[in-house]
Enzyme design. Structure first.
Site, PDB file in Angstrom:
ATOM      1  N   TYR A   1     -11.143  -3.602   3.567  1.00 24.35           N
ATOM      2  CA  TYR A   1     -10.172  -3.258   4.608  1.00 24.35           C
ATOM      3  C   TYR A   1     -10.966  -2.942   5.880  1.00 24.35           C
ATOM      4  O   TYR A   1     -11.699  -1.961   5.931  1.00 24.35           O
ATOM      5  CB  TYR A   1      -9.386  -2.044   4.118  1.00 24.35           C
TER       6      TYR A   1
ATOM      7  N   ASP B   1      -5.420  10.252   8.834  1.00 25.56           N
ATOM      8  CA  ASP B   1      -4.158   9.698   9.305  1.00 25.56           C
ATOM      9  C   ASP B   1      -3.739  10.287  10.632  1.00 25.56           C
ATOM     10  O   ASP B   1      -3.986  11.456  10.909  1.00 25.56           O
ATOM     11  CB  ASP B   1      -3.055   9.974   8.281  1.00 25.56           C
TER      12      ASP B   1
ATOM     13  N   GLU C   1       0.879  -1.171   0.000  1.00 25.38           N
ATOM     14  CA  GLU C   1       0.000   0.000   0.000  1.00 25.38           C
ATOM     15  C   GLU C   1       0.905   1.206   0.000  1.00 25.38           C
ATOM     16  O   GLU C   1       1.706   1.388   0.918  1.00 25.38           O
ATOM     17  CB  GLU C   1      -0.842   0.032   1.276  1.00 25.38           C
TER      18      GLU C   1
END
Lengths: 430, 275
Positions: free
Chosen positions: B184, B70, B59
């Site tokens: 995911y 993030d 990734e």
């Protein structure tokens, strides 16, 4: 330089800076649109708006939308909101005829919508009260917020004290320095102010941090977003909580003048005070509506925050809208003398009405603003917030071009007490 | 309820990697790095080290100025990359450089504005040509993904979506129908970053997702120890490790060789969890 002397310079300079200001000519407005038809159920204003957020936030945002719609349909919610707006915030605010300012400009009659008279010093409290009551209904224990100028942070801290919420406010380190007074006010009311050192350390970075907090703590935390920005339902909800400004203004101008104004002016960062004033007038197509962005040092990359001058369509912090960005899609640095307008994106509803040509957008530079700041202080004895002063700077240029029987309404969205330290620095007063 | 699995064409690198994993009963080691962190060259060396260590899927994070999903580790990594001149064109150059020596599946982990600004179709085509196999656009939920889905389908690029602990079952079904390649699952609410312990109800959550879709499922967010890898590996098709690897680069800012060696050692240690 003394204040008096700089004021005189300001007056002399008025003529010059009038030439420099961006000003579009009045134009035919588009056919009216049903203002309540937007956004659609998915939060879109035409191609703008929407929900561009990490998956973790989708379910909390759906829950928030549902809770908000349920609250708006509940007379008890509306009653409590009305009560708090009156008793706690101090609504309605006056629509004040600025007689001396009108004489000074020598043109249209200038009215000021006195949001600066509200508790905590700006319009921001309208939205904070609404969202706090909503958070209480949703059973949330903790409130987070971002703030630029600190006005939204202060208003959030106040309602959290009032309702007994734990409160965390994220604020860029640069803004904490230029708005130190507001940092202390928030802390005094029990809020924890967390400085943000990432990025350019201003409003945008504070929003990022607040969203990170919310992603982590969404189960027990409500995020009181402070402008008509971000993912659905925020642009709609924040607008709805501020539209009281325009509703009052319409009633008041009809009472005072027996007719609607010719033109209305408000500053635009995210755009909450602006859409709050304009919303009630969107379908009155004879009323010209002008939003004033931050021109900073001038329209050069990184030197301003005028999204309709240097920006293009993109997605930032939950919403598709006009954004200052480079060709790669990286967000540009911004600059404005006013922390509250120092932001790379504009609320999506503004982007929609910009394209429809229903709202026109201009900008005022830092220099224009510092001059207008002194003019209003001196002539009317009202110290305006630097954000709101952008609208005033434009009005000072615009009013002389209008006839004496025409009417101009300016949203004085906040008071300038928070700005005096910075103004002293900028005006060279020690 | 089990929806029909949506897989990419059988010969895609992503599908091949997962079917190989399922056949051998070994979960995939999915490693994340920010493209261009701290520089293009070191980043390329770091990717090579991960591939040599046995990473099954890469990734690559496209550095963005405002990475709101993030945590600090990845945010700083993006900042380093951007400060050292990383651009979206260079991200694709990095992919091309990796393709010269490896056929490992590569998924770009990015933000929607970086995809939208150059034009979705244009960008997808360039990415495909460079050797990208799929995308995970962190701030693009299925509700806003119609046009992006279409251009990715045209280019046979996988569109990976996230399932969060806050995602209810009916929404898991909707996301599963939108996703191609794999799903995911983020093992806890929050932003990216290392965690000391894993969410306790992980296996229940994974079982619930499995009951809804047959798409390959990787699990990540906060994986930092070999025993995390082992635990997740027992229930998922792949284990995602990000911040723990990025930190190896961050910890050795001026010594690229040492940084890459530390990264390799960490990757070896973690991969041992599913050996």
């Amino acid at each position: 330089m003394s204040v008096v002397r700089s004021f005189l310079i300001a007056i002399r300079a008025l003529g010059d800076f009038a030439e420099k200001m961006a000003l579009t000519t009045p134009q035919q407005t588009a056919t009216p649109i049903d203002r309540y038809s937007l956004p659609d159920a998915a939060g879109h204003f035409g191609q703008y708006g929407g929900m561009y957020v990490p998956e973790t936030l989708m379910t909390p945002l759906f829950e928030l939308t549902k809770a908000y719609e349920k609250a708006q349909a509940d007379p008890k919610f509306r009653e409590e909101l009305a009560f708090m707006l009156k008793q706690y915030a101090g609504r309605p605010t006056e629509l004040y005829f600025a007689e001396r300012l009108t004489e000074h400009c020598g043109g249209a009659k200038i009215y000021l919508k006195r949001e600066d008279g509200l508790h905590t010093g700006a319009h921001k409290i309208n939205n904070c009260i609404g969202q706090a009551i909503l958070a209480k209904r949703m059973g949330k224990k903790r409130i987070i917020a971002e703030t630029g100028a600190g006005q939204h942070g202060v208003a959030t801290a106040a309602v959290c004290a009032k309702f007994g919420f734990e409160c965390v406010v994220y604020m860029g380190a640069v803004d904490m320095e230029r708005q130190a007074l507001n940092v202390f006010r928030m802390r005094l009311m029990g809020a924890e102010v967390r400085g943000v050192e990432a990025g350019q350390r201003t409003l945008k970075d504070a929003v990022n941090e607040a969203m990170r907090d919310w992603v982590t703590n969404c189960r027990d935390t409500h995020y009181i977003l402070g402008s008509a920005l971000g993912s659905h339902p925020y642009p709609m909800m924040v607008r709805d909580f501020h539209k009281v400004i325009g509703e009052e203004a319409k009633r008041q101008i009809l009472e005072a003048e027996g007719r609607l104004p010719d033109e209305m002016i408000a500053c635009v960062g995210g755009g909450s005070n602006c859409i709050g004033l304009f919303f009630e007038f969107l379908e009155d197509v004879d009323v010209r509506l002008v939003g004033v962005e931050a021109g900073g040092h001038g329209i050069e990359q990184g030197q301003h925050a005028a999204r309709f001058e240097g920006g293009k369509v993109g997605v930032l912090q939950g919403s598709k809208t006009f954004i200052l960005q480079n060709s790669d899609g990286q967000i540009e640095l911004t600059h404005s003398v006013s922390a509250g307008l120092d932001y790379a994106a504009i609320g999506p509803e503004h982007a929609f009405y910009h394209d429809r040509k229903r709202i026109e957008y201009a900008y005022a530079t830092d220099d224009d603003v510092m001059k207008a700041f002194q003019v209003l202080s001196r002539i009317e004895g009202i110290i305006p917030a630097l954000e709101s002063t952008h609208a005033l700077a434009y009005a000072l240029k615009r009013a002389p071009q209008m006839d004496k029987d025409q009417i101009l309404v300016v949203n004085l969205s906040g008071r300038g007490d928070k700005d005096v330290q910075q103004a002293m620095k900028l005006l060279g007063v020690e | 309820m089990s929806l029909r699995p949506k897989t990419l064409t059988m010969n895609s690198r992503i599908s091949q990697a997962f079917s190989k994993g399922r056949q051998s009963g070994r979960p995939l080691f999915v490693s994340y790095l920010c493209a261009g962190d701290p520089t293009f060259d070191v980043s390329l060396a770091a990717c090579r080290a991960l591939i040599n260590a046995g990473a099954d899927l890469l990734e690559l994070g496209a550095p963005f100025s405002d990475p709101l999903a993030d945590g600090l580790t990845n945010q700083l990594a993006a900042q380093r990359a951007l400060e050292n001149g990383m651009t979206q064109t260079r991200v694709l150059e990095l992919v091309r450089a990796i393709r010269e020596f490896s056929e490992v599946p590569i998924v770009l982990y990015t933000y929607y504005n970086l995809v939208f600004a150059p034009g979705e179709a244009n960008y997808a085509r360039q990415a495909k040509e460079a050797g990208v196999d799929g995308f995970l656009v962190l701030d693009l939920p299925p509700e806003e993904a119609a046009s992006w889905k279409k251009v990715c389908a045209d280019e046979e690029l996988g569109t990976v979506f996230i399932i969060a602990p806050t995602t209810p079952p009916d929404r898991i079904a909707k996301i599963s129908e939108t996703a191609t390649g794999f799903l995911y699952y983020v093992s806890r609410t929050g932003v990216t970053g290392e965690r000391a312990d894993l969410s306790a109800d992980l296996s229940d959550s994974v079982a619930q997702i499995r009951s809804i879709t047959d798409l390959p499922l990787v699990v990540g967010f906060g994986v930092s120890q070999a025993e995390h890898v082992a635990t997740i590996g027992q229930v998922a098709d792949g284990v995602v490790v990000g911040s723990a690897l990025v930190n190896c680069l961050a910890a050795n800012p001026n010594e690229p060789e040492k940084a890459v060696a530390a990264l390799r050692a960490k990757a070896d240690e973690l991969i041992a969890g599913i050996a």
